[in-house]
Design an enzyme around this catalytic site. Structure first.
Site, PDB file in Angstrom:
ATOM      1  N   LYS A  12     -20.097 -58.908 -19.757  1.00  0.00           N
ATOM      2  CA  LYS A  12     -19.021 -59.383 -18.881  1.00  0.00           C
ATOM      3  C   LYS A  12     -19.463 -59.109 -17.456  1.00  0.00           C
ATOM      4  O   LYS A  12     -19.789 -57.978 -17.108  1.00  0.00           O
ATOM      5  CB  LYS A  12     -17.732 -58.630 -19.219  1.00  0.00           C
ATOM      6  CG  LYS A  12     -16.495 -59.004 -18.441  1.00  0.00           C
ATOM      7  CD  LYS A  12     -15.247 -58.398 -19.105  1.00  0.00           C
ATOM      8  CE  LYS A  12     -13.972 -58.726 -18.370  1.00  0.00           C
ATOM      9  NZ  LYS A  12     -13.690 -57.812 -17.237  1.00  0.00           N
ATOM     10  N   GLY A  45      -8.072 -62.293 -17.606  1.00  0.00           N
ATOM     11  CA  GLY A  45      -6.879 -61.466 -17.650  1.00  0.00           C
ATOM     12  C   GLY A  45      -5.764 -62.024 -16.793  1.00  0.00           C
ATOM     13  O   GLY A  45      -4.887 -62.728 -17.278  1.00  0.00           O
ATOM     14  N   TRP A  60     -19.316 -54.422 -19.810  1.00  0.00           N
ATOM     15  CA  TRP A  60     -18.833 -54.864 -18.506  1.00  0.00           C
ATOM     16  C   TRP A  60     -19.901 -54.375 -17.520  1.00  0.00           C
ATOM     17  O   TRP A  60     -20.115 -53.160 -17.417  1.00  0.00           O
ATOM     18  CB  TRP A  60     -17.534 -54.162 -18.147  1.00  0.00           C
ATOM     19  CG  TRP A  60     -16.204 -54.632 -18.614  1.00  0.00           C
ATOM     20  CD1 TRP A  60     -15.135 -54.907 -17.807  1.00  0.00           C
ATOM     21  CD2 TRP A  60     -15.714 -54.825 -19.950  1.00  0.00           C
ATOM     22  NE1 TRP A  60     -14.029 -55.254 -18.567  1.00  0.00           N
ATOM     23  CE2 TRP A  60     -14.360 -55.224 -19.879  1.00  0.00           C
ATOM     24  CE3 TRP A  60     -16.305 -54.711 -21.228  1.00  0.00           C
ATOM     25  CZ2 TRP A  60     -13.572 -55.501 -21.008  1.00  0.00           C
ATOM     26  CZ3 TRP A  60     -15.535 -54.989 -22.344  1.00  0.00           C
ATOM     27  CH2 TRP A  60     -14.201 -55.388 -22.234  1.00  0.00           C
ATOM     28  N   ASP A 118      -7.292 -54.585 -19.760  1.00  0.00           N
ATOM     29  CA  ASP A 118      -7.467 -53.168 -19.389  1.00  0.00           C
ATOM     30  C   ASP A 118      -6.956 -52.886 -17.975  1.00  0.00           C
ATOM     31  O   ASP A 118      -7.228 -51.826 -17.415  1.00  0.00           O
ATOM     32  CB  ASP A 118      -8.935 -52.751 -19.515  1.00  0.00           C
ATOM     33  CG  ASP A 118      -9.867 -53.576 -18.618  1.00  0.00           C
ATOM     34  OD1 ASP A 118      -9.402 -54.553 -18.002  1.00  0.00           O
ATOM     35  OD2 ASP A 118     -11.058 -53.233 -18.529  1.00  0.00           O
ATOM     36  N   TYR A 129     -21.175 -54.138 -13.753  1.00  0.00           N
ATOM     37  CA  TYR A 129     -20.849 -54.383 -12.361  1.00  0.00           C
ATOM     38  C   TYR A 129     -21.757 -53.578 -11.435  1.00  0.00           C
ATOM     39  O   TYR A 129     -21.767 -52.360 -11.491  1.00  0.00           O
ATOM     40  CB  TYR A 129     -19.394 -53.986 -12.073  1.00  0.00           C
ATOM     41  CG  TYR A 129     -18.382 -54.672 -12.942  1.00  0.00           C
ATOM     42  CD1 TYR A 129     -18.461 -56.032 -13.231  1.00  0.00           C
ATOM     43  CD2 TYR A 129     -17.323 -53.958 -13.498  1.00  0.00           C
ATOM     44  CE1 TYR A 129     -17.527 -56.665 -14.036  1.00  0.00           C
ATOM     45  CE2 TYR A 129     -16.373 -54.587 -14.294  1.00  0.00           C
ATOM     46  CZ  TYR A 129     -16.486 -55.942 -14.563  1.00  0.00           C
ATOM     47  OH  TYR A 129     -15.554 -56.556 -15.364  1.00  0.00           O
ATOM     48  N   HIS A 139      -6.275 -51.444 -12.476  1.00  0.00           N
ATOM     49  CA  HIS A 139      -5.562 -51.874 -11.260  1.00  0.00           C
ATOM     50  C   HIS A 139      -4.193 -51.216 -11.121  1.00  0.00           C
ATOM     51  O   HIS A 139      -3.379 -51.649 -10.316  1.00  0.00           O
ATOM     52  CB  HIS A 139      -5.386 -53.404 -11.277  1.00  0.00           C
ATOM     53  CG  HIS A 139      -6.662 -54.162 -11.423  1.00  0.00           C
ATOM     54  ND1 HIS A 139      -6.710 -55.450 -11.879  1.00  0.00           N
ATOM     55  CD2 HIS A 139      -7.950 -53.813 -11.179  1.00  0.00           C
ATOM     56  CE1 HIS A 139      -7.972 -55.864 -11.917  1.00  0.00           C
ATOM     57  NE2 HIS A 139      -8.741 -54.890 -11.499  1.00  0.00           N
ATOM     58  N   GLY A 154     -12.741 -63.379 -15.105  1.00  0.00           N
ATOM     59  CA  GLY A 154     -11.845 -64.390 -14.564  1.00  0.00           C
ATOM     60  C   GLY A 154     -11.402 -64.082 -13.140  1.00  0.00           C
ATOM     61  O   GLY A 154     -11.188 -64.967 -12.322  1.00  0.00           O
TER      62      GLY A 154
END
Lengths: 325, 325, 325, 325, 325
Positions: D205, D265, D172, D38, D174, D43, D237
């Site tokens: 994740k 990724g 995910w 993704d 965070y 990014h 990762g």
């Protein structure tokens, strides 16, 4: 006979309805004279009580008494008010103003947003169940406000839904907000007019620089009319001003700028009933018909009668429609 | 017999229901005496415990004990509370207050917004499934708040949906927010009343300048009544005050200002049950009927009985309806 | 037999379900002992790892092992967690906590809002498809927060929808936000309790001033119980404290303040399994039954067994129901 | 054979589908190796062009070429990208990343919110109409952000809806925002893991402190794995790092921390195709299987082949299912 | 014959429609020349009146007169405007621009958000009822704006829904907002292009650094084309500039950068009709075909005729389709 551009957003089976509403609202003249009556929210009670305002103006009924007698195209107001008073003038063509806000918050403090009160589904249902002669809807957009984006979503929805039902859509288009330096700048007004036609509006109600009442102004205002294209421009009437001066401006808009009608409130309703009716008729004279300012002023004075057009009969509209399809 | 203007937003098949609700709520007087009971949210526990407040007031049941015995028009409160206690007075006409907020946040810090708790669909469903005598709904709008626009959307929705079901719609209309300098300014209150009628409200609950208890004030308040037009003005009762003084004000509102009833909470419920009932009956005497202040005060004192109207029977309403259609 | 007030928001055909859920959740005692398990979101991992916390507490499974063995009324947690672990104790009555937030943002920085995770439709569907014994839902409201209005809309929706299905509705009611000076102020807590009953809550989970563990506090707390009326007050358990001191407080709440149960988390689950079960049973003893603090403490010590009520069998409930209708 | 906890949110008739998706995604190992793709939104082009990045990485096709050849569990990316390129590897199991945001706004300036792009209804429809092997969905939550509440509503919705269809749900998770002091704090990460299991996530994740690559770190990370309970933890990762060092960390996560897979990724896709495939296979070796770091590094070097498991055939899954029900 | 990648979001039964729309829009060249006409909202009246602008440009009709005569691929504009004027060129392929905003608020003051005006359902209904040749939709995303998240939700929705109906989806992708330092930075533009392909866009309309008109720029711009992958890049035309210089840039984009067409507005429509048509044809020459800049300039000068492709006939498309399935 005038040429009417039926927008493609009006489905085939609603074209006759659209033309009927157009003919009724414009009295077959192709121009719209809206008697604007949303001030009880927009201006609170400022327009209805105070020095120089007739006592009977205080009663909301006054709007409807005028609407019944004067040579207007449509009376535009909030659904709730119309629902309360339409028995006074049940045959008048109404335009539902779908949003409104008060003037309490200073525009320098906070950018304006006028939220939709009800959806087109409600307006359609109301029209059907009430049997009232509702021919269109109106919605105010403040371009330049930080809430512009929300307004665009609501406005586009309302115009589209109105057309789907064969109803007329009028956009009140005002540049306003902290980013707007001059609300009356003609080039900016022209921008607003251009936005209105992109929204698909049939008519766009727009500010007019009454503080610069010259022929030159009326000529400059052509930029607005050009930018609006097939959306007809109907300038606002604004605050009450001397009758003849006001009629002259409307005349100039119509004959010099090329506007498609006018929307007047205070210059009509802040008078006693009979005077208000005469003023409305005088405005009709210069905005819908080819009366001179002097003749129109005589109508206001009661020295002359307006010889305007009756609203077209349903059968007249039908024969017209038979020509169109 | 009074003239009732049924708004066009009430569909034909619901007109009888609307008239029934009107007759029931006004006891056939055309004026609404609402026993207002939304303070447990609006004022938290401030009104229910403290010096000068009877201990039994602490129990929410107190509201319903009063509502059962006093000569009120309707009892207005939140749906959840009514659902919990209606077994105490199942035949009392209820008005569902559809929004509420607490008073924790100072209005100087943040503009007020009172969000809708439930939609009219829920109210209708609740009425049907519960079998309770729900005759109307209420909603608070804070004009001048930065959240005014959101409130207008909810208010218009609720009034429209209520009328679609033949229910009465009451708007609590309060100017409030950082932009509002004087919440009790009569001209501003008149503006709010005008907004209410544009929303289609049947009744508008509005502030009254009790701090200026003169006849002159009552006269000035006519501007509010005029601006509301066919929306009946019902002033708030406000904080508890000396009985006679309070009754005089209500009398003045009714006979001088021309209001259409009154909405009282604290001046009734902050008393022990029997005293509360007598106070409510005294208020009914001056607001619904032609009792003098002195006579009404005797009712409060228990020296006189209120000779008010029973709620019209369903058959009486039916015969009335047969006249209307 | 206790008197149960079934709210009018429970439709007739769901009254038996509501009574069943009530009887099951309260074990026929009329009081609710909720084992509260929403801390993994509300407090992140602070309650589950660290000094003085048994290692097995780190595993979410620990909650369910306790729920299986202890004499609780219901176990309240998020739907997702229950969906993952209910195989451990499939017959335990569950209460779905419908909203949650983390404690990362300091309440001094930003007013709290705990958003609804799922709607009642989902809870109903989950109950039906999973076959789990879900008896109610919970929702946190922060009164005084700037997001209070949004919470009220969600809370009223959830309570109403829960009742429509015959499920119990529990409101976590916490005054919090920059406008709240003292979250533990009893008068303010009473205000919150009043809001809960206006929302229609069956139980209101509310702060208790454990920092002032006197009999006087328990007496003052009666204001909260009074304000809640027919909504039963269940104080929070708060942070872990010495067992006997804690049991004394619960006892006081039950016998002095008149609360309707208790909601305990950390004081139970931050212990090894068997100790946790004994502590829960001790809490049941003082909150649901007439055990003295000393007797209850013996239960905690394992020196005595709790002689509580089994959950009523479905047939017992049925016979009960036959009496009620 | 591993034990799979099917959450109660998966309806009975979808349990076989859930198990199938689980078996396919984990290749029957019970651990998930997600090839994360993704980054083109998250990014922008930073990961795809620049020094040390192979030219072929610039083409989005590169992702899919790798997914086709490498021993991954699932390829996770946005629906739109998968729709454009899935013809390259139509049999790869896909996971739809349901939300994404760019990195333009600095997190110190404004708290992050990653809005849902499409709803689960769309994902289900897309899966059905496209025939692609979509086994799950992913969604990013930023706990501690001021928009956390909105994210929780979307996340809970997506997990629930995914389970209703027998699909896997990956969160995910965070911690991020002005209130978050240290995004890599293990205790805080454990809190996030606990939130994920309360949301009902199958996999979470989560960040891993690669800047502290010691065995001690891997041991401390057990708090995260414990807090997640039956939600399997798959560490991110992160940025590209030396191969052996990276493999060692993944090995530690798997064998010391007890994680349930990994999501990689950049450490894969920023290499030329064949090297990327070898790196992915090496990661599979240490995360899904019992390869030592040295053996896995030989796979990366091309000196050894991965002897991993084929995805279970549909018939193998069926026979497995026959055991489970 | 070019290879067309039909995204998996286009259902099987709509693949023929998608290919038809693709062939029509690209005139069978595989490249899209969009005549962009949303400036009346985006730039208000600035582009339509003033020095150096032909008087006829003031009339919105001018757009449609050009669209009728010039060798364009599609004409892109707001639904409302197209509905008003499509009778002028009913067979031109239209692309509906689904959102727009004005330029009144300075981007330094407030981050931009362009709200959706209508939903794809409306576009589909409009297409069906009007019979107009609507082949696609467009939507503007401002990445880096604080409202990016809201835009992503709307954009993903529109692309997905468009594909469900076999329509083309074009994303206007502009980095903008206080966090964006350089809107023309090629690496950032490449990031935006990557976002567009993740949204599933068929074409991405994107800024081009016309202020650096070197071959080197065109080469650097390859990063954008690479990042977009199977989303075709169509650079904006920007403000009016000298013809030959402009044609050279378009040529470079097409032959050096590898773009998939171009989107031009002001460089076409700010001229008198015939000149505008010649300019459009010249642009077609260098963007869709292999004309040199000199030849194209002759077309602009009227010294040469464009020998472009007719739009493929429906039967030609059909035979093409028969090959594809």
């Amino acid at each position: 006979m005038q040429k009417i551009h039926i927008p493609y957003t009006v489905p085939k089976e609603k074209r006759a309805t659209y033309l009927r509403n157009w003919e009724i609202a414009t009295r077959g003249t192709g121009k719209l004279f809206m008697f604007a009556g949303d001030q009880k929210v927009e201006h609170l009670n400022d327009d209805f009580a105070g020095s120089g305002i007739a006592p009977e103006v205080a009663d909301p009924k006054h709007y409807f008494d005028i609407a019944k007698k004067a040579h207007i195209g449509v009376f535009g107001s909030q659904l709730g008010l119309i629902a309360k008073y339409a028995d006074i003038c049940p045959n008048v063509p109404f335009l539902i103003k779908a949003n409104s806000k008060t003037n309490i918050i200073n525009k320098a403090e906070r950018d304006p947003f006028s939220n939709r009160w009800l959806a087109m589904d409600d307006v359609i249902e109301f029209k059907k169940k009430s049997g009232l002669n509702i021919v269109g809807v109106g919605y105010t957009v403040y371009i330049g406000s930080q809430f512009e984006s929300e307004s665009f979503g609501q406005a586009a929805r309302i115009v589209y839904d109105a057309h789907q039902e064969g109803m007329l859509a009028v956009i009140w288009m005002y540049p306003r907000g902290k980013a707007v330096k001059d609300e009356g700048d003609i080039h900016l007004l022209a921008g607003g007019a251009g936005v209105a036609v992109c929204l698909g509006a049939d008519f766009v109600k727009i500010n007019y620089p009454y503080d610069k009442p010259t022929l030159e102004t009326a000529k400059k205002f052509r930029e607005v009319v050009a930018a609006a294209g097939r959306s007809q421009v109907i300038p606002i009437g604004g605050a009450k001003m001397p009758e003849k001066k006001f009629l002259q401006q409307i005349y100039n808009q119509n004959h010099v700028s090329g506007t498609g009608g006018v929307a007047v409130g205070r210059n009509i309703f802040q008078r006693p009933l009979e005077e208000a009716v005469r003023m409305a008729d005088a405005i009709a004279a210069v905005s819908l018909y080819d009366y001179s300012v002097d003749e129109a002023f005589k109508i206001f004075q009661g020295k002359k009668k307006l010889d305007g057009k009756s609203r077209p009969s349903e059968s007249a509209i039908k024969s017209f429609l038979s020509l169109s399809f």
